[in-house]
Design a protein around this motif. Structure first.
Motif, PDB file in Angstrom:
ATOM      1  N   ASP A  52       0.826  -1.208   0.000  1.00  0.00           N
ATOM      2  CA  ASP A  52       0.000   0.000   0.000  1.00  0.00           C
ATOM      3  C   ASP A  52       0.859   1.257   0.000  1.00  0.00           C
ATOM      4  O   ASP A  52       0.538   2.240  -0.675  1.00  0.00           O
ATOM      5  CB  ASP A  52      -0.939   0.016   1.212  1.00  0.00           C
ATOM      6  N   ALA A  53       1.951   1.234   0.764  1.00  0.00           N
ATOM      7  CA  ALA A  53       2.845   2.394   0.813  1.00  0.00           C
ATOM      8  C   ALA A  53       3.466   2.652  -0.558  1.00  0.00           C
ATOM      9  O   ALA A  53       3.561   3.801  -1.003  1.00  0.00           O
ATOM     10  CB  ALA A  53       3.937   2.189   1.862  1.00  0.00           C
ATOM     11  N   ARG A  54       3.852   1.600  -1.244  1.00  0.00           N
ATOM     12  CA  ARG A  54       4.437   1.760  -2.583  1.00  0.00           C
ATOM     13  C   ARG A  54       3.396   2.286  -3.570  1.00  0.00           C
ATOM     14  O   ARG A  54       3.701   3.133  -4.411  1.00  0.00           O
ATOM     15  CB  ARG A  54       5.047   0.450  -3.062  1.00  0.00           C
ATOM     16  N   ALA A  55       2.158   1.783  -3.460  1.00  0.00           N
ATOM     17  CA  ALA A  55       1.086   2.262  -4.341  1.00  0.00           C
ATOM     18  C   ALA A  55       0.783   3.731  -4.060  1.00  0.00           C
ATOM     19  O   ALA A  55       0.573   4.519  -4.988  1.00  0.00           O
ATOM     20  CB  ALA A  55      -0.164   1.409  -4.157  1.00  0.00           C
ATOM     21  N   SER A  56       0.779   4.119  -2.785  1.00  0.00           N
ATOM     22  CA  SER A  56       0.550   5.519  -2.427  1.00  0.00           C
ATOM     23  C   SER A  56       1.659   6.412  -2.967  1.00  0.00           C
ATOM     24  O   SER A  56       1.395   7.522  -3.437  1.00  0.00           O
ATOM     25  CB  SER A  56       0.467   5.677  -0.904  1.00  0.00           C
ATOM     26  N   LEU A  57       2.881   5.927  -2.893  1.00  0.00           N
ATOM     27  CA  LEU A  57       4.005   6.701  -3.414  1.00  0.00           C
ATOM     28  C   LEU A  57       3.887   6.886  -4.931  1.00  0.00           C
ATOM     29  O   LEU A  57       4.142   7.981  -5.447  1.00  0.00           O
ATOM     30  CB  LEU A  57       5.332   6.031  -3.065  1.00  0.00           C
ATOM     31  N   LEU A  58       3.470   5.849  -5.626  1.00  0.00           N
ATOM     32  CA  LEU A  58       3.296   5.980  -7.079  1.00  0.00           C
ATOM     33  C   LEU A  58       2.180   6.966  -7.416  1.00  0.00           C
ATOM     34  O   LEU A  58       2.310   7.762  -8.361  1.00  0.00           O
ATOM     35  CB  LEU A  58       3.002   4.614  -7.700  1.00  0.00           C
ATOM     36  N   GLN A  59       1.095   6.948  -6.650  1.00  0.00           N
ATOM     37  CA  GLN A  59       0.015   7.910  -6.877  1.00  0.00           C
ATOM     38  C   GLN A  59       0.503   9.333  -6.613  1.00  0.00           C
ATOM     39  O   GLN A  59       0.202  10.258  -7.358  1.00  0.00           O
ATOM     40  CB  GLN A  59      -1.195   7.594  -6.000  1.00  0.00           C
ATOM     41  N   PHE A  60       1.275   9.493  -5.528  1.00  0.00           N
ATOM     42  CA  PHE A  60       1.835  10.798  -5.197  1.00  0.00           C
ATOM     43  C   PHE A  60       2.773  11.264  -6.308  1.00  0.00           C
ATOM     44  O   PHE A  60       2.763  12.436  -6.702  1.00  0.00           O
ATOM     45  CB  PHE A  60       2.546  10.725  -3.849  1.00  0.00           C
ATOM     46  N   ALA A  61       3.570  10.350  -6.849  1.00  0.00           N
ATOM     47  CA  ALA A  61       4.472  10.691  -7.954  1.00  0.00           C
ATOM     48  C   ALA A  61       3.675  11.154  -9.172  1.00  0.00           C
ATOM     49  O   ALA A  61       4.036  12.139  -9.821  1.00  0.00           O
ATOM     50  CB  ALA A  61       5.342   9.487  -8.318  1.00  0.00           C
ATOM     51  N   ALA A  62       2.589  10.461  -9.464  1.00  0.00           N
ATOM     52  CA  ALA A  62       1.743  10.868 -10.595  1.00  0.00           C
ATOM     53  C   ALA A  62       1.168  12.259 -10.355  1.00  0.00           C
ATOM     54  O   ALA A  62       1.123  13.081 -11.289  1.00  0.00           O
ATOM     55  CB  ALA A  62       0.622   9.851 -10.794  1.00  0.00           C
TER      56      ALA A  62
END
Length: 152
Positions: A52-62
């Protein structure tokens, strides 16, 4: 670039899952574990929290990429369009928040530690929420002399 780029990754054989599953699962709760297989490419076993943390980071990057591609206004105003909770902050705090979020994202991406950016984002969002709720308006009374407090 691989998904596993942190320093706390271990590699296990697929046979370890059947022979020592408790040990492998305990490791996966702490950090990502790469499972090698003879008949295919390696798999990664990690906790849901880390995924979940990695997915959140990718969303934040987007979100950050979207903000930086826009050319209208300042960085903080563009970020406030993408993150409306920033509007609860003062203009100076929005500028600080924007810089802090970009710096935390850079640190997360370069170290492979998603929590750095997510913690910064959460901290600023919670601060904005508290300000919007009026929690920052009360005056603070500072004590001049420390008073010892007994053990509870």
């Amino acid at each position: 670039m691989t998904l596993i780029n942190d320093f706390r990754t271990t590699t296990r054989r697929s046979s370890d899952l059947s022979k020592h599953s408790a040990d492998v699962f305990a490791e996966a709760e702490d950090h990502a574990v790469q499972i090698t297989r003879r008949d295919g490419e390696p798999l990664v076993l990690m906790s849901q929290r880390e995924a979940d943390a990695r997915a959140s980071l990718l969303q934040f990057a987007a979100d950050l990429i979207t903000v930086t591609l826009d050319e209208e206004g300042t960085l903080s105003s563009r970020m406030a369009d993408r993150f409306p909770w920033m509007l609860a902050l003062s203009e100076a705090d929005r500028d600080t928040c924007a810089r802090d979020l970009v710096n935390a994202a850079r640190a997360s991406f370069s170290t492979g530690q998603p929590y750095l950016a997510i913690a910064e984002l959460t901290s600023w969002r919670e601060t904005a929420t508290a300000i919007a709720a009026g929690l920052g308006a009360a005056s603070v009374e500072w004590l001049d002399d420390p008073e010892p407090v007994g053990r509870p």
